[in-house]
Design a protein around this motif. Structure first.
Motif, PDB file in Angstrom:
ATOM      1  N   UNK A 397      32.758  40.106  61.177  1.00  0.00           N
ATOM      2  CA  UNK A 397      33.392  38.903  60.649  1.00  0.00           C
ATOM      3  C   UNK A 397      34.183  39.204  59.376  1.00  0.00           C
ATOM      4  N   UNK A 398      33.663  40.098  58.539  1.00  0.00           N
ATOM      5  CA  UNK A 398      34.413  40.497  57.336  1.00  0.00           C
ATOM      6  C   UNK A 398      35.712  41.191  57.734  1.00  0.00           C
ATOM      7  N   UNK A 399      35.635  42.092  58.709  1.00  0.00           N
ATOM      8  CA  UNK A 399      36.830  42.793  59.172  1.00  0.00           C
ATOM      9  C   UNK A 399      37.832  41.832  59.807  1.00  0.00           C
ATOM     10  N   UNK A 400      37.333  40.829  60.542  1.00  0.00           N
ATOM     11  CA  UNK A 400      38.229  39.832  61.137  1.00  0.00           C
ATOM     12  C   UNK A 400      38.940  39.037  60.047  1.00  0.00           C
ATOM     13  N   UNK A 401      38.201  38.658  59.008  1.00  0.00           N
ATOM     14  CA  UNK A 401      38.795  37.913  57.905  1.00  0.00           C
ATOM     15  C   UNK A 401      39.876  38.735  57.206  1.00  0.00           C
ATOM     16  N   UNK A 402      39.554  39.979  56.871  1.00  0.00           N
ATOM     17  CA  UNK A 402      40.523  40.847  56.194  1.00  0.00           C
ATOM     18  C   UNK A 402      41.717  41.112  57.103  1.00  0.00           C
TER      19      UNK A 402
END
Length: 503
Positions: A397-402
């Protein structure tokens, strides 16, 4: 035959139920359900428009996330009840059912009420949505609270049916639900309905199938001598297991659904519509391949209870999982442009096609973790499941946000790679049952080779649709022959076999 459906003879000695048979039941019905779901996408996009489809995708993501609250209870029903019946301990089976049924009634009411109250707060942070879209989404989520309650009850009854080895009946009912829900959604959208009306139809479908599952479970348990009895010791064991299981499944649910919030909030409803169309297609890879090996949970639980070696079952499940996951990923990767034209007519730009290829490879690879996931559920490794799935979900989810903020749609899709960390479940699960990683890699050598060749061919033959179709057909035939040949063998020995470890 009806007599077979209502019998408990599969638990009374002998070889017991067939993992491959139950897996094929799941695959057969799952393939039809998946095909119906995929065919629904282009019709919904056409009738709703890509923007409204994005709103519906977000609402349905919340609905799916809330229904995951039952995952711990339904899996516990399958595991504990199958163990009780494997030992012919109907007294313990009655205690298991007592806790399961009381718990799920209370849980369904609480989750439904929570969603009704929290719906306006859920949609408020969606700054990229227009005010009207947020209002419609909030109202639809309040309506969804009823569907959530019905679905939680329904899935728990499915767990009971799994413990009783009634996969044929389960798949018939779930196929009916898929047809009823998806065809109904298309008709409602065609008649001018929008997100709110679509969710109202979802309530009707969930309620109708809940009644059907109640009838099946009642028929299975009637006259079996099970007594309603509360036992605090049994209740504590099931509760602890359910809580750990729920934590583990929460990770996969967060990965599967919370990404919609991120993409919708950062990029808006139209891009969310494209993102959802792509991930709805590629997520079928995981749902098909995982459903095929789900019977490993009660089967392996029975083997553990009887101290029976389980390597044969695990190898069978691993190959069935690889056949479906790798083959589906190859199909979507090699024929991505054609798939987008047919299934997502509103998303055919070059970046959209590349996004499908990226997602297809990621989902195919992470779907290979399903056998490890179910092994750990069966042998008491639910804490490992919880830690790995939750941590992988957070990273993803962090990678998707970034990725969404910096690179838009392609960055969001590439961010799904964070969930590949779930492959650790395979190594942990194999260790629990005494199988070496080298043994697993030997099982997986041919499927991974097929995937590598497909990645090269798909790149080299870009623009030559006919040759790519021929390649997929030939490769699929060879893959299937490999699987059938392997299943036909009865290996005398396997390298890497050790005594199962405790745990």
């Amino acid at each position: 035959m009806p007599g077979d459906i209502l019998s408990l003879d599969g638990f009374r000695g002998g070889r017991g139920p067939s993992l491959l048979r139950n897996g094929l039941y799941n695959v057969g019905a799952g393939t039809v359900r998946g095909a119906v779901g995929l065919l629904t996408i282009p019709f919904l996009i056409r009738f709703l428009g890509i923007r409204e489809y994005g709103v519906w995708s977000l609402v349905y993501a919340v609905f799916a996330l809330m229904t995951m609250s039952e995952a711990g209870i339904s899996v516990a029903a399958s595991v504990f009840l199958s163990k009780d019946l494997a030992k012919d301990d109907f007294s313990e089976a009655g205690r298991t059912l007592t806790f399961i049924l009381i718990s799920v009634v209370l849980l369904s009411a609480a989750v439904g009420l929570l969603l009704w109250i929290a719906a306006p707060m859920i949609v408020r942070p969606l700054a990229a949505f227009e005010s009207g879209e947020r209002a419609d989404a909030g109202r639809a989520l309040q309506i969804a609270s009823f569907a959530v309650s019905f679905f939680i009850l329904q899935r728990t009854l499915v767990g009971v049916e799994q413990a009783l080895d009634r996969y044929a009946a389960i798949n018939v009912l779930e196929l009916c639900q898929s047809l009823l829900a998806n065809v109904g959604l298309v008709v409602v959208a065609w008649l001018g309905g929008r997100t709110i009306e679509l969710m109202e139809w979802q309530i009707f479908a969930c309620a109708l199938l809940l009644v059907a599952h109640c009838c099946v479970v009642f028929g299975l348990l009637r006259n079996k001598g099970l007594v309603v009895e509360w036992n605090w010791s049994k209740a504590r064991r099931i509760f602890r297991y359910s809580l750990a299981t729920w934590t583990a499944t929460l990770g996969s649910a967060a990965f599967a659904q919370c990404d919609r919030f991120i993409v919708g909030g950062v990029l808006g409803a139209p891009v969310l519509g494209i993102y959802s169309a792509i991930t709805n297609m590629t997520s079928k890879i995981n749902s098909f391949s995982a459903t095929a090996v789900q019977p490993l949970v009660p089967s392996l639980s029975r083997d553990v209870a009887r101290d029976v070696p389980a390597q044969g079952r695990i190898r069978q499940a691993t190959h069935l999982n690889a056949l479906i996951a790798i083959e589906a990923g190859i199909f979507l990767y090699v024929l991505a442009d054609w798939v987008m034209q047919v299934l997502a007519p509103g998303a055919t730009a070059r970046n959209d096609i590349l996004g499908l290829q990226i997602a297809a490879v990621i989902y195919a690879l992470y779907s290979l973790s399903a056998p490890g996931f179910y092994i750990l559920f069966s042998v008491g490794g639910v804490r490992i499941n919880a830690i790995v799935t939750l941590s992988s979900s957070v990273v993803s989810l962090v990678l998707i946000l970034v990725g969404a903020r910096r690179f838009g749609l392609l960055g969001a899709l590439a961010g799904n790679a964070g969930y590949l960390g779930t492959f650790f479940l395979v190594t942990a699960g194999l260790r629990k049952v005494g199988i070496s990683l080298n043994c697993y890699l030997n099982w997986m050598a041919f499927p991974l080779l097929c995937l590598a060749i497909a990645l090269i061919v798909g790149t080299m033959l870009h623009g030559h649709l006919l040759w790519r179709v021929v390649f997929v057909i030939v490769q699929s035939a060879l893959f299937l022959l490999w699987f059938l040949h392997d299943q036909g063998k009865a290996p005398q020995t396997e390298f890497g076999l050790r005594r199962p470890s405790e745990g």
